[in-house]
Write an enzyme that holds these catalytic residues in place. Structure first.
Site, PDB file in Angstrom:
ATOM      1  N   ASP A 174      29.910  38.462  19.092  1.00  0.00           N
ATOM      2  CA  ASP A 174      29.815  39.555  20.057  1.00  0.00           C
ATOM      3  C   ASP A 174      31.217  40.097  20.356  1.00  0.00           C
ATOM      4  O   ASP A 174      31.484  41.300  20.278  1.00  0.00           O
ATOM      5  CB  ASP A 174      29.161  38.992  21.332  1.00  0.00           C
ATOM      6  CG  ASP A 174      28.730  40.081  22.293  1.00  0.00           C
ATOM      7  OD1 ASP A 174      29.001  41.268  22.022  1.00  0.00           O
ATOM      8  OD2 ASP A 174      28.131  39.747  23.332  1.00  0.00           O
ATOM      9  N   LYS A 181      35.540  27.352  16.984  1.00  0.00           N
ATOM     10  CA  LYS A 181      36.448  26.662  17.909  1.00  0.00           C
ATOM     11  C   LYS A 181      36.107  25.168  17.853  1.00  0.00           C
ATOM     12  O   LYS A 181      35.873  24.523  18.879  1.00  0.00           O
ATOM     13  CB  LYS A 181      36.269  27.252  19.319  1.00  0.00           C
ATOM     14  CG  LYS A 181      37.313  26.825  20.329  1.00  0.00           C
ATOM     15  CD  LYS A 181      38.618  27.569  20.195  1.00  0.00           C
ATOM     16  CE  LYS A 181      39.664  27.008  21.120  1.00  0.00           C
ATOM     17  NZ  LYS A 181      41.009  27.563  20.907  1.00  0.00           N
ATOM     18  N   ASP A 238      40.754  31.998  18.057  1.00  0.00           N
ATOM     19  CA  ASP A 238      41.917  32.663  18.668  1.00  0.00           C
ATOM     20  C   ASP A 238      42.898  33.118  17.588  1.00  0.00           C
ATOM     21  O   ASP A 238      43.404  34.246  17.616  1.00  0.00           O
ATOM     22  CB  ASP A 238      42.607  31.782  19.732  1.00  0.00           C
ATOM     23  CG  ASP A 238      42.533  30.293  19.430  1.00  0.00           C
ATOM     24  OD1 ASP A 238      41.890  29.913  18.434  1.00  0.00           O
ATOM     25  OD2 ASP A 238      43.127  29.502  20.184  1.00  0.00           O
ATOM     26  N   TYR A 267      23.830  32.257  24.549  1.00  0.00           N
ATOM     27  CA  TYR A 267      22.868  33.314  24.860  1.00  0.00           C
ATOM     28  C   TYR A 267      21.477  32.764  25.128  1.00  0.00           C
ATOM     29  O   TYR A 267      20.553  33.516  25.424  1.00  0.00           O
ATOM     30  CB  TYR A 267      22.817  34.346  23.730  1.00  0.00           C
ATOM     31  CG  TYR A 267      24.077  35.156  23.679  1.00  0.00           C
ATOM     32  CD1 TYR A 267      25.257  34.567  23.251  1.00  0.00           C
ATOM     33  CD2 TYR A 267      24.106  36.474  24.092  1.00  0.00           C
ATOM     34  CE1 TYR A 267      26.435  35.282  23.228  1.00  0.00           C
ATOM     35  CE2 TYR A 267      25.285  37.197  24.064  1.00  0.00           C
ATOM     36  CZ  TYR A 267      26.440  36.592  23.638  1.00  0.00           C
ATOM     37  OH  TYR A 267      27.617  37.295  23.612  1.00  0.00           O
TER      38      TYR A 267
END
Ligand code: NAI
Length: 331
Positions: free
Chosen positions: A225, A168, A201, A121
């Site tokens: 988000d 991740k 995931d 962002y």
């Protein structure tokens, strides 16, 4: 208090929320300010100086969603700009099963804690060569430690048992690796709260299989988000989920949802996400009695199952939900 009606369904749901916050006994002097498209159309900038001055003065804002165009067109996200300007580093989104709301799950009660100031962002993007674009993900130890501390302190205050970092780091070994290293350091100082980690995931799959097992989720900006909307879906959708952007000096309260262009102006938006954000705001500004009253009335309204907007399977308008809440509050 700075009141930003926002774009799309923003003015509809913010007006409804402000009304019932007052009906519940909340005491405010609203300072209404334009931002986003509404401000751009009127003053040529989506973030007028008057808005910044107002938030700086009042230190608390109540905000409707703001439109950000997709892709190359238009101005950069005003939400991101406000979060950066006021260093609103913690985005907090409580997500729980609500009475009378149809959903595949019961017993969901989790809090998403999203880092709100960095990650992709930062908006640092450039074209390296025709057809090749680079977008920079920035993760710092300072921001990672700060959000981890916030998550553990919140967990302590709310008597939560577990904080789960979602990451991740198997792929982004340096950036997500740093985020995890900071979370682990902070976790060591909070021995009474269990700490664990999940790859994003897998976390998404676990969340839609067994959401009841989650407690406090700690995430970087982008995962936070996406996972917030996923979690909203677990308890009945975006029409219900509130949020707060918290900094050391300023806090801005807003629903998780966006401007909902598909239903804007039709008077059918669900005001409850904005209303539950108002409940969080009332607690933040030291008006817990009004907060409790409003929360109880909103839960009662849902449990009655008779005055519900379309997103919850009903036919009521925003105005009808607001009026019913006022009636419940006046009892
Ligand atoms: P969205 O949240 O506006 O809408 C997604 C879906 O949920 C739509 O079908 C919409 O009708 C429904 N929905 C959302 N809120 C609802 C409510 N209160 N009652 C009933 N149904 C509701 O997400 P979308 O379409 O991805 O984004 C639209 C715009 O909103 C974009 O410009 C985006 O940048 C902006 N946005 C702004 C946010 C903010 O200011 N905090 C947050 C998210 C998006």
């Amino acid at each position: 208090m700075t009141l930003i009606p926002g774009d799309g369904i923003g003015p509809e749901v913010i007006a409804a929320a402000a009304r019932v916050m007052e009906a519940a006994g909340g005491r405010f002097r609203w300072d209404v300010q334009k931002a986003g498209k509404a401000a751009f159309d009127e003053c040529g900038t989506p973030i007028p100086d008057a808005l910044i001055r107002s938030i700086r003065r009042n230190r608390v804002g109540f905000k409707g969603p703001l439109e950000t165009q997709v892709g190359r067109v238009g101005y950069r996200s005003v939400n991101v700009a406000l979060r950066k300007t006021f260093d609103l580093y913690a985005n907090v989104r409580p997500i729980r099963t609500l009475p009378g709301v149809r959903s595949p799950f019961s017993g969901v009660d989790l809090i998403v804690v999203r880092e709100n100031t960095e990650d992709v962002y930062s908006g640092i993007e450039h074209q390296i060569a025709p057809g090749v674009v680079e977008s920079v993900k920035v993760i710092t130890a300072r921001a990672s430690r700060r959000i981890a501390r916030y998550a553990f302190e919140l967990a302590g205050r709310e008597r939560r048992r577990r904080v789960t970092s979602i990451h991740k780091a198997n792929i982004m070994k340096l950036s997500d690796g740093l985020f995890l290293a900071c979370a682990r350091q902070v976790a060591k100082r909070h021995a009474r709260i269990k700490y664990d980690e999940l790859i994003v995931d897998n976390a998404c799959m676990q969340l839609v299989l067994r959401p009841q097992e989650f407690d406090v989720l700690l995430l970087e900006n982008l995962y936070g988000d996406i996972v917030s909307d996923l979690c909203a879906g677990l308890v009945g959708g975006l029409g219900l989920v509130p949020g707060a952007n918290i900094g050391n000096r300023v806090a801005i309260f807003e629903a998780v949802h966006g401007t909902a262009p598909d239903i804007a102006g039709k008077g059918v938006a669900n005001p409850l996400a904005a209303i539950f954000s108002g409940v969080m705001l009332l607690r933040h500004v030291g008006q817990p009695a009004a907060a409790d009253r409003l929360e109880r009335a909103a839960l009662r309204l849902l449990a009655e199952r008779r005055t519900r907007t379309r997103d919850l399977g009903g036919t009521a308008t925003t105005a009808q939900v607001t009026e019913r809440l006022e009636a419940l509050l006046s009892r």
